[in-house]
Scaffold this active site. Sequence first.
Site, PDB file in Angstrom:
ATOM      1  N   SER A   1       0.818  -1.217   0.000  1.00 52.89           N
ATOM      2  CA  SER A   1       0.000   0.000   0.000  1.00 52.89           C
ATOM      3  C   SER A   1       0.849   1.264   0.000  1.00 52.89           C
ATOM      4  CB  SER A   1      -0.930   0.004   1.216  1.00 52.89           C
ATOM      5  OG  SER A   1      -0.190  -0.066   2.419  1.00 52.89           O
TER       6      SER A   1
ATOM      7  N   ASN B   1       2.582  -8.244  -6.912  1.00 51.53           N
ATOM      8  CA  ASN B   1       2.058  -8.328  -5.549  1.00 51.53           C
ATOM      9  C   ASN B   1       0.598  -7.891  -5.453  1.00 51.53           C
ATOM     10  OD1 ASN B   1       2.929  -8.895  -2.724  1.00 51.53           O
ATOM     11  ND2 ASN B   1       2.206  -6.804  -2.412  1.00 51.53           N
TER      12      ASN B   1
ATOM     13  N   TYR C   1       0.884   2.166  -7.938  1.00 48.84           N
ATOM     14  CA  TYR C   1       0.021   1.577  -6.906  1.00 48.84           C
ATOM     15  C   TYR C   1      -1.443   1.739  -7.308  1.00 48.84           C
ATOM     16  CZ  TYR C   1      -2.845   1.323  -2.732  1.00 48.84           C
ATOM     17  OH  TYR C   1      -3.847   1.025  -1.844  1.00 48.84           O
TER      18      TYR C   1
ATOM     19  N   LYS D   1       3.445   0.771   9.957  1.00 54.77           N
ATOM     20  CA  LYS D   1       3.473   1.317   8.595  1.00 54.77           C
ATOM     21  C   LYS D   1       4.462   2.462   8.409  1.00 54.77           C
ATOM     22  CE  LYS D   1      -0.228   1.576   6.163  1.00 54.77           C
ATOM     23  NZ  LYS D   1      -1.568   1.917   5.637  1.00 54.77           N
TER      24      LYS D   1
ATOM     25  N   PHE E   1       0.619  21.573   6.796  1.00 52.34           N
ATOM     26  CA  PHE E   1       1.001  22.370   5.640  1.00 52.34           C
ATOM     27  C   PHE E   1       0.268  23.706   5.664  1.00 52.34           C
ATOM     28  CE2 PHE E   1       1.963  18.393   2.903  1.00 52.34           C
ATOM     29  CZ  PHE E   1       3.279  18.397   3.354  1.00 52.34           C
TER      30      PHE E   1
ATOM     31  N   ASN F   1      -1.928  26.779   0.117  1.00 50.43           N
ATOM     32  CA  ASN F   1      -1.485  26.383  -1.217  1.00 50.43           C
ATOM     33  C   ASN F   1      -2.686  26.165  -2.112  1.00 50.43           C
ATOM     34  OD1 ASN F   1       0.533  25.254  -3.220  1.00 50.43           O
ATOM     35  ND2 ASN F   1      -0.782  23.471  -2.957  1.00 50.43           N
TER      36      ASN F   1
END
EC number: 5.1.3.20
Length: 334
Positions: A81, A94, A141, A180, A203, A206
């Site tokens: 993932s 995979n 992905y 993860k 962040f 933007n």
Amino acid sequence: MTIIVTGAAGFIGSNIVKALNQRGITDIVAVDNLTKGEKFKNLAECEIAHYLDKHEFIRQVREHILPYQNIEAVFHQGACSDTMNHDGLYMMENNYQYTLDLLDWCQDERIPFLYASSAAVYGKGEIFREERELEKPLNVYGYSKFLFDQVLRRRMKEGLTAQVVGFRYFNVYGQHEQHKGRMASVAFHHFHQYREHGYVNLFGSNDGYGNGEQTRDFVSVEDVAKINLYFFDHPELSGIYNLGTGRSQQFNELAAAAVNACRAAEGKSELSLKELVEEELIRYIPFPDALKGKYQGFTQADITKLREAGYKEEFFDVKAGVNRYVKWMLENLA
């Protein structure tokens, strides 16, 4: 009756195993790759009948020599993932070929097959509905998930021998994702940032979005497991379904929920977003140049099809879901 869960020691897979256990179901074959050995902790609190290495499992599937009888369903959550992994050969083997081989076997044996797709199939779009013209993946992905969804669409036209359901997961957060690393949810990282530094970073402005105002459809893994089991209970349902809340919430909301949940555990009062910013508990960093023009400012699952399939339960919003998650992390990870 045996149930097989692939990716069983992973994030969503282990939560599905736990949800099955809560129903009293323990005849579960857990399939995974424990090269990253710490993942075993996700299964330590679960009850399973057997563990099988992923490579041995897929070998037995391809040779039609799996020793289990009366398999009730396969929950296929095992995949790479990591959206930043650009190894196309690995990703297609995979995520695509492995899933295709499982589908063929399940159809041959007439076994319900419930698998993980991804909202990554939509790319940088602004409408997130299960329609081919809206699907434009931006990385390998997303393409691996998109390509398999296309296989299911063709198979459905030809006729299925057993249920097949693909779930397009949006931004999932919750317990059992600690292995993860950088791919763990923003909620996970905010919790650890606040515990280590006493503040969290978001962040800045933007592309028309103000500080921290970019949004995502954040969905609790508890809801994800619940929906997987809903379709398990309804084998007459097949198809591809968005799995999000249908609500887009700001990163500001998620950060505020994480910080306030940590503060509550410290016996401190809840603060508004304005107060959290004023006290520098939430800080804004310049938007990275490397992400400009590539960053998605908005996602929101269209869950019309999910509701039409009969799923009526309400979802955790960010405040409630993150609060539950932070409590779990304080009890299990702190």
